[in-house]
Design a protein around this motif. Sequence first.
Motif, PDB file in Angstrom:
ATOM      1  N   ALA A  28       7.782  -6.561 -12.572  1.00 54.20           N
ATOM      2  CA  ALA A  28       7.016  -6.583 -11.331  1.00 54.20           C
ATOM      3  C   ALA A  28       7.706  -5.669 -10.322  1.00 54.20           C
ATOM      4  O   ALA A  28       8.860  -5.888  -9.961  1.00 54.20           O
ATOM      5  N   PRO A  29       7.037  -4.613  -9.869  1.00 57.15           N
ATOM      6  CA  PRO A  29       7.720  -3.610  -9.051  1.00 57.15           C
ATOM      7  C   PRO A  29       7.961  -4.075  -7.623  1.00 57.15           C
ATOM      8  O   PRO A  29       7.109  -4.717  -7.010  1.00 57.15           O
ATOM      9  N   LEU A  30       9.139  -3.744  -7.125  1.00 56.19           N
ATOM     10  CA  LEU A  30       9.369  -3.863  -5.701  1.00 56.19           C
ATOM     11  C   LEU A  30       8.552  -2.768  -5.038  1.00 56.19           C
ATOM     12  O   LEU A  30       8.515  -1.641  -5.518  1.00 56.19           O
ATOM     13  N   GLN A  31       7.907  -3.087  -3.940  1.00 57.77           N
ATOM     14  CA  GLN A  31       7.000  -2.122  -3.335  1.00 57.77           C
ATOM     15  C   GLN A  31       7.112  -2.143  -1.821  1.00 57.77           C
ATOM     16  O   GLN A  31       7.226  -3.193  -1.199  1.00 57.77           O
ATOM     17  N   CYS A  32       7.114  -0.955  -1.246  1.00 59.54           N
ATOM     18  CA  CYS A  32       7.040  -0.836   0.212  1.00 59.54           C
ATOM     19  C   CYS A  32       5.750  -0.090   0.531  1.00 59.54           C
ATOM     20  O   CYS A  32       5.549   1.048   0.093  1.00 59.54           O
ATOM     21  N   VAL A  33       4.875  -0.738   1.250  1.00 59.92           N
ATOM     22  CA  VAL A  33       3.586  -0.144   1.609  1.00 59.92           C
ATOM     23  C   VAL A  33       3.728   0.578   2.952  1.00 59.92           C
ATOM     24  O   VAL A  33       4.098  -0.026   3.959  1.00 59.92           O
ATOM     25  N   ALA A  34       3.443   1.879   2.942  1.00 53.35           N
ATOM     26  CA  ALA A  34       3.394   2.661   4.178  1.00 53.35           C
ATOM     27  C   ALA A  34       1.929   2.709   4.623  1.00 53.35           C
ATOM     28  O   ALA A  34       1.108   3.329   3.946  1.00 53.35           O
ATOM     29  N   PRO A  35       1.569   2.050   5.718  1.00 54.13           N
ATOM     30  CA  PRO A  35       0.157   1.975   6.115  1.00 54.13           C
ATOM     31  C   PRO A  35      -0.323   3.214   6.865  1.00 54.13           C
ATOM     32  O   PRO A  35      -0.930   3.128   7.926  1.00 54.13           O
ATOM     33  N   ALA A  36      -0.042   4.376   6.292  1.00 54.76           N
ATOM     34  CA  ALA A  36      -0.451   5.655   6.868  1.00 54.76           C
ATOM     35  C   ALA A  36      -0.332   6.703   5.773  1.00 54.76           C
ATOM     36  O   ALA A  36       0.143   6.403   4.681  1.00 54.76           O
ATOM     37  N   LYS A  37      -0.736   7.913   6.075  1.00 57.13           N
ATOM     38  CA  LYS A  37      -0.601   8.990   5.105  1.00 57.13           C
ATOM     39  C   LYS A  37       0.853   9.458   5.027  1.00 57.13           C
ATOM     40  O   LYS A  37       1.638   9.215   5.948  1.00 57.13           O
ATOM     41  N   ALA A  91       5.782 -11.645  -3.018  1.00 56.44           N
ATOM     42  CA  ALA A  91       7.148 -11.696  -2.497  1.00 56.44           C
ATOM     43  C   ALA A  91       7.872 -10.363  -2.589  1.00 56.44           C
ATOM     44  O   ALA A  91       8.842 -10.130  -1.862  1.00 56.44           O
ATOM     45  N   ASP A  92       7.434  -9.485  -3.479  1.00 60.31           N
ATOM     46  CA  ASP A  92       8.116  -8.205  -3.651  1.00 60.31           C
ATOM     47  C   ASP A  92       7.346  -7.041  -3.045  1.00 60.31           C
ATOM     48  O   ASP A  92       7.544  -5.884  -3.416  1.00 60.31           O
ATOM     49  N   THR A  93       6.454  -7.362  -2.095  1.00 69.33           N
ATOM     50  CA  THR A  93       5.728  -6.319  -1.376  1.00 69.33           C
ATOM     51  C   THR A  93       6.102  -6.366   0.104  1.00 69.33           C
ATOM     52  O   THR A  93       5.803  -7.330   0.804  1.00 69.33           O
ATOM     53  N   LEU A  94       6.788  -5.315   0.554  1.00 69.66           N
ATOM     54  CA  LEU A  94       7.142  -5.152   1.957  1.00 69.66           C
ATOM     55  C   LEU A  94       6.133  -4.198   2.586  1.00 69.66           C
ATOM     56  O   LEU A  94       5.673  -3.258   1.939  1.00 69.66           O
ATOM     57  N   VAL A  95       5.799  -4.416   3.842  1.00 69.22           N
ATOM     58  CA  VAL A  95       4.873  -3.528   4.545  1.00 69.22           C
ATOM     59  C   VAL A  95       5.556  -3.000   5.799  1.00 69.22           C
ATOM     60  O   VAL A  95       6.097  -3.775   6.597  1.00 69.22           O
ATOM     61  N   ALA A  96       5.550  -1.687   5.961  1.00 72.45           N
ATOM     62  CA  ALA A  96       6.195  -1.078   7.123  1.00 72.45           C
ATOM     63  C   ALA A  96       5.367  -1.316   8.386  1.00 72.45           C
ATOM     64  O   ALA A  96       4.142  -1.330   8.350  1.00 72.45           O
TER      65      ALA A  96
END
Length: 329
Positions: A28-37, A91-96
């Motif tokens: 299960a990948p650790l992920q950081c979501v960048a809510p922009a381009k 749990a492993d999804t962070l959002v900036a």
Amino acid sequence: MHSAITRIYAIGALSALSASLTLGAQAAPLQCVAPAKPGGGMALTCKLIQKGLQIPAVAEPQENPLKISYLPGGIGAVAWNSIVTQRRAEADTLVAFSGGSLMNLAQGKYGDADVSNVRWVAAIGVDYGMIAVRNDSPYKTLRDLLDALKKNPSKITIGAAGTVGSQDWLKISMLAKQSRIDPKDLRFVALEGGGEAFTALRAGHVQVVSGDASEATLHTLDGEIRILAILSERRLPGALAAVPTAHEQGLAVSWPIIRGVYVGPEVSDAAYKRWVGRFDAMMATPEFDRLRAATGLSPFAMSGEKLTVYIKKTVEDYRKQSDQLGLIR
């Protein structure tokens, strides 16, 4: 004999299924979501965390590298809605997030949203506003730009992330007001994040960008961009040390912007506390201080409950400020 073989196959199948599930959980990948381009401050936040989690004192054995994904739309609204409605327990999804996200929350641009809809993990640094033009622009100083805007405000297009009321709109509007220019006369082009704004500036679609210092750090290395002013009380160290502040040019405007990450509202207490602890450990290392400085961010470290209280107050302050300016929907 037949039943014994059947049992062996059954045991083998269960073992294979168990191994598959274990591998799936590990994968299960650790992920950081960048809510922009790509190319803006949100992406920078995720990239800084990606590097920070690899610091030996913070890295965990056999942990998959942090993956960065992009979910632009509504200056963070699409990512917020995705986490709050569909991905509440990842749990492993962070959002900036940034100070601009908090401004949008305050102004109701995320719909019927509230600070308590997510779990705030950590703020990892502070950014500052800036005003930039292309290097071949006739405007050499902030005063040059403001004098031109005073003479003919509709002639100059200003690229900003978000629409009227966004933090990028407010930065240049505050400078305009101090120069006796009505912000309503300014010609804005609403864009989806700092990356898109600088792309538009390079292409000549806009003449000015109101954005953030960290974004400018990414885009000034080739010498095509000129930063006219940093919106901080004193000059920033590092790559932008030669850029004067607005204060130095006679305009008392400062615009600090915190950057950090949140997780979904149903992430377990154990997982949430684990993230808070990892960020605390990461931000306490000298290696992270160096990484943060290299991105153009200044020191700021806050996490967990303390950060949540800080954000609640900040959003309330933004709401009062926006209401006074008639920006609340």
